[in-house]
Design a protein around this motif. Structure first.
Motif, PDB file in Angstrom:
ATOM      1  N   ARG A  40     -95.254 -31.974   7.419  1.00  0.00           N
ATOM      2  CA  ARG A  40     -95.917 -30.977   6.348  1.00  0.00           C
ATOM      3  C   ARG A  40     -97.099 -31.738   5.674  1.00  0.00           C
ATOM      4  O   ARG A  40     -98.218 -31.212   5.462  1.00  0.00           O
ATOM      5  CB  ARG A  40     -95.068 -30.777   5.138  1.00  0.00           C
ATOM      6  N   HIS A  41     -97.144 -32.994   5.892  1.00  0.00           N
ATOM      7  CA  HIS A  41     -98.360 -34.032   5.437  1.00  0.00           C
ATOM      8  C   HIS A  41     -99.351 -33.764   6.440  1.00  0.00           C
ATOM      9  O   HIS A  41    -100.781 -33.881   6.292  1.00  0.00           O
ATOM     10  CB  HIS A  41     -97.680 -35.407   5.246  1.00  0.00           C
ATOM     11  N   PHE A  42     -98.963 -33.749   7.841  1.00  0.00           N
ATOM     12  CA  PHE A  42     -99.992 -33.690   8.838  1.00  0.00           C
ATOM     13  C   PHE A  42    -100.559 -32.572   8.586  1.00  0.00           C
ATOM     14  O   PHE A  42    -102.013 -32.393   8.841  1.00  0.00           O
ATOM     15  CB  PHE A  42     -99.304 -33.849  10.223  1.00  0.00           C
ATOM     16  N   ASP A  43     -99.856 -31.325   8.354  1.00  0.00           N
ATOM     17  CA  ASP A  43    -100.593 -30.011   8.383  1.00  0.00           C
ATOM     18  C   ASP A  43    -101.512 -29.881   7.031  1.00  0.00           C
ATOM     19  O   ASP A  43    -102.390 -29.367   7.252  1.00  0.00           O
ATOM     20  CB  ASP A  43     -99.291 -28.911   8.342  1.00  0.00           C
ATOM     21  N   ASN A  44    -100.925 -30.570   6.013  1.00  0.00           N
ATOM     22  CA  ASN A  44    -102.107 -30.627   4.885  1.00  0.00           C
ATOM     23  C   ASN A  44    -103.385 -31.261   5.133  1.00  0.00           C
ATOM     24  O   ASN A  44    -104.450 -30.938   4.829  1.00  0.00           O
ATOM     25  CB  ASN A  44    -101.546 -30.915   3.690  1.00  0.00           C
ATOM     26  N   TYR A  75     -88.416 -35.294   9.824  1.00  0.00           N
ATOM     27  CA  TYR A  75     -89.675 -35.297  10.473  1.00  0.00           C
ATOM     28  C   TYR A  75     -90.544 -34.312   9.605  1.00  0.00           C
ATOM     29  O   TYR A  75     -91.481 -34.574   9.470  1.00  0.00           O
ATOM     30  CB  TYR A  75     -89.679 -35.042  11.789  1.00  0.00           C
ATOM     31  N   ASN A  76     -89.857 -33.120   9.372  1.00  0.00           N
ATOM     32  CA  ASN A  76     -90.498 -31.964   8.590  1.00  0.00           C
ATOM     33  C   ASN A  76     -91.052 -32.486   7.085  1.00  0.00           C
ATOM     34  O   ASN A  76     -92.127 -32.262   6.703  1.00  0.00           O
ATOM     35  CB  ASN A  76     -89.663 -30.698   8.368  1.00  0.00           C
ATOM     36  N   PHE A 103    -104.754 -22.987   0.806  1.00  0.00           N
ATOM     37  CA  PHE A 103    -103.619 -23.591   0.060  1.00  0.00           C
ATOM     38  C   PHE A 103    -103.068 -24.471   1.199  1.00  0.00           C
ATOM     39  O   PHE A 103    -102.959 -24.446   2.284  1.00  0.00           O
ATOM     40  CB  PHE A 103    -102.605 -22.363  -0.230  1.00  0.00           C
ATOM     41  N   LYS A 104    -102.060 -25.458   0.269  1.00  0.00           N
ATOM     42  CA  LYS A 104    -101.639 -26.529   0.952  1.00  0.00           C
ATOM     43  C   LYS A 104    -100.295 -25.836   1.389  1.00  0.00           C
ATOM     44  O   LYS A 104     -99.955 -24.650   1.043  1.00  0.00           O
ATOM     45  CB  LYS A 104    -101.082 -27.662  -0.015  1.00  0.00           C
ATOM     46  N   PHE A 105     -99.390 -26.694   2.116  1.00  0.00           N
ATOM     47  CA  PHE A 105     -98.074 -26.294   2.437  1.00  0.00           C
ATOM     48  C   PHE A 105     -96.937 -25.757   1.633  1.00  0.00           C
ATOM     49  O   PHE A 105     -97.224 -26.646   0.688  1.00  0.00           O
ATOM     50  CB  PHE A 105     -97.382 -27.468   3.315  1.00  0.00           C
ATOM     51  N   ASN A 106     -96.851 -24.287   1.429  1.00  0.00           N
ATOM     52  CA  ASN A 106     -95.784 -23.837   0.423  1.00  0.00           C
ATOM     53  C   ASN A 106     -96.429 -23.915  -0.808  1.00  0.00           C
ATOM     54  O   ASN A 106     -95.667 -23.700  -1.812  1.00  0.00           O
ATOM     55  CB  ASN A 106     -94.561 -24.618   0.227  1.00  0.00           C
ATOM     56  N   ALA A 159     -95.588 -25.967  11.902  1.00  0.00           N
ATOM     57  CA  ALA A 159     -95.081 -25.148  10.839  1.00  0.00           C
ATOM     58  C   ALA A 159     -93.743 -24.609  11.085  1.00  0.00           C
ATOM     59  O   ALA A 159     -93.175 -24.771  12.015  1.00  0.00           O
ATOM     60  CB  ALA A 159     -96.184 -23.974  10.951  1.00  0.00           C
ATOM     61  N   LEU A 160     -93.206 -23.758   9.993  1.00  0.00           N
ATOM     62  CA  LEU A 160     -91.953 -23.381  10.062  1.00  0.00           C
ATOM     63  C   LEU A 160     -91.856 -21.706  10.113  1.00  0.00           C
ATOM     64  O   LEU A 160     -90.950 -21.331   9.686  1.00  0.00           O
ATOM     65  CB  LEU A 160     -91.270 -23.943   8.772  1.00  0.00           C
TER      66      LEU A 160
END
Length: 288
Positions: A255-259, A249-250, A69-72, A177-178
């Motif tokens: 979030r795009h980097f994490d995805n 930044y978040n 799954f993507k972020f959130n 991440a958060l």
């Protein structure tokens, strides 16, 4: 854990709220802030069903975070009426997270007002609803926008554990991440496995129907539904410049980097982040 009860007041003036809680960035529960709202008398699960039972809602559960799954990104969806039926039966750990109230059920707007009289300017198009069944909980996290939040609870009772940003160094924060490490049980932490946690100082309270929790900017929070119920949150943008920069930044980078990394590296990326959360926290606190 080292948790103190969140201070409580029945009512509060603008001057007191801004001086003692917003300026000092301290949480508070206001017990009677919304007693004049129609929602105070009307909002329960059956009423929500009558207003939005035909809506399809996104659902989250307590499965481990994975690259699937993507972020959130929601885990599944179903009709609101079906979901509320599961809550009443006590047979689900599915939660509704960040449900856009104005967009999906605009009639509910008539039942509340923005409490601008307490001195915060709220974003008027972003009231979100959160639902959960008995025992369901959210990972310990902080919000992506680091906003000042008023969190109103309805129908039942939920436990809220909060930590100020100053305690991040003890909470096994996952990089990029958060959230804190998803394997931590903040209701009964294993200090042998998570030794830095014993130094964290936070807050706890149980919210009941009609009570309001103020969460300052960037506060970590975990919610556990003690009974089926739901809450609404409204937000005011960060007053601190540093938090506004972090929020930007978040939104636009983190979030795009994490995805991207979830897509390119898959579960190896998730495993790497979880391992780093442990290594970095323990090293920072002398447990490596």
């Amino acid at each position: 854990m080292n948790l103190e009860q969140i201070p409580r007041v029945k009512t509060i003036t603008k001057e007191k709220f801004l001086k003692e809680y917003v300026q000092l960035q301290k949480p508070v529960v206001i017990e009677q802030l919304i007693m004049d709202w129609p929602a105070y008398k009307k909002w329960d699960l059956s009423y929500i069903n009558s207003i939005a039972g035909d809506k399809t809602v996104p659902l989250y559960d307590d499965r481990p975070i994975s690259s699937e799954f993507k972020f959130n990104e929601a885990h599944t969806s179903m009709r609101m009426s079906e979901y509320l039926g599961l809550l009443e039966k006590g047979s689900t750990n599915y939660r509704i997270f960040l449900y856009n109230l104005l967009k999906e059920a605009p009639k509910l707007q008539d039942d509340f007002k923005y409490p601008d009289e307490i001195g915060l300017k709220f974003m008027k198009k972003l009231p979100f609803l959160f639902f959960g069944g008995s025992g369901s909980k959210v990972f310990m996290h902080y919000d992506i926008d680091l906003a000042n939040i008023l969190h109103f609870h309805f129908h039942g009772e939920k436990q809220c554990i909060l930590f100020p940003p100053s305690e991040t160094k003890f909470l096994y924060k996952v990089p990029h991440a958060l959230i804190s490490h998803q394997n931590i049980d903040f209701n009964a932490p294993d200090f042998k496995k998570w030794p830095a946690l014993q130094h964290a100082k936070g807050y706890i309270t149980n919210l009941k129907h009609g009570e309001t929790l103020y969460m300052p900017e960037g506060y970590w929070h975990q919610m556990t539904y003690l009974t089926p119920g739901f809450s609404m949150s409204i937000r005011s943008v960060s007053r601190k410049t540093t938090n506004f920069i972090k929020a930007t930044y978040n939104f636009f980078i983190m979030r795009h980097f994490d995805n991207l990394m979830r897509k390119s590296r898959g579960q190896k990326w998730i495993d790497y982040k979880n391992e780093e959360a442990i290594l970095r926290t323990n090293k920072r606190n002398g447990y490596s």
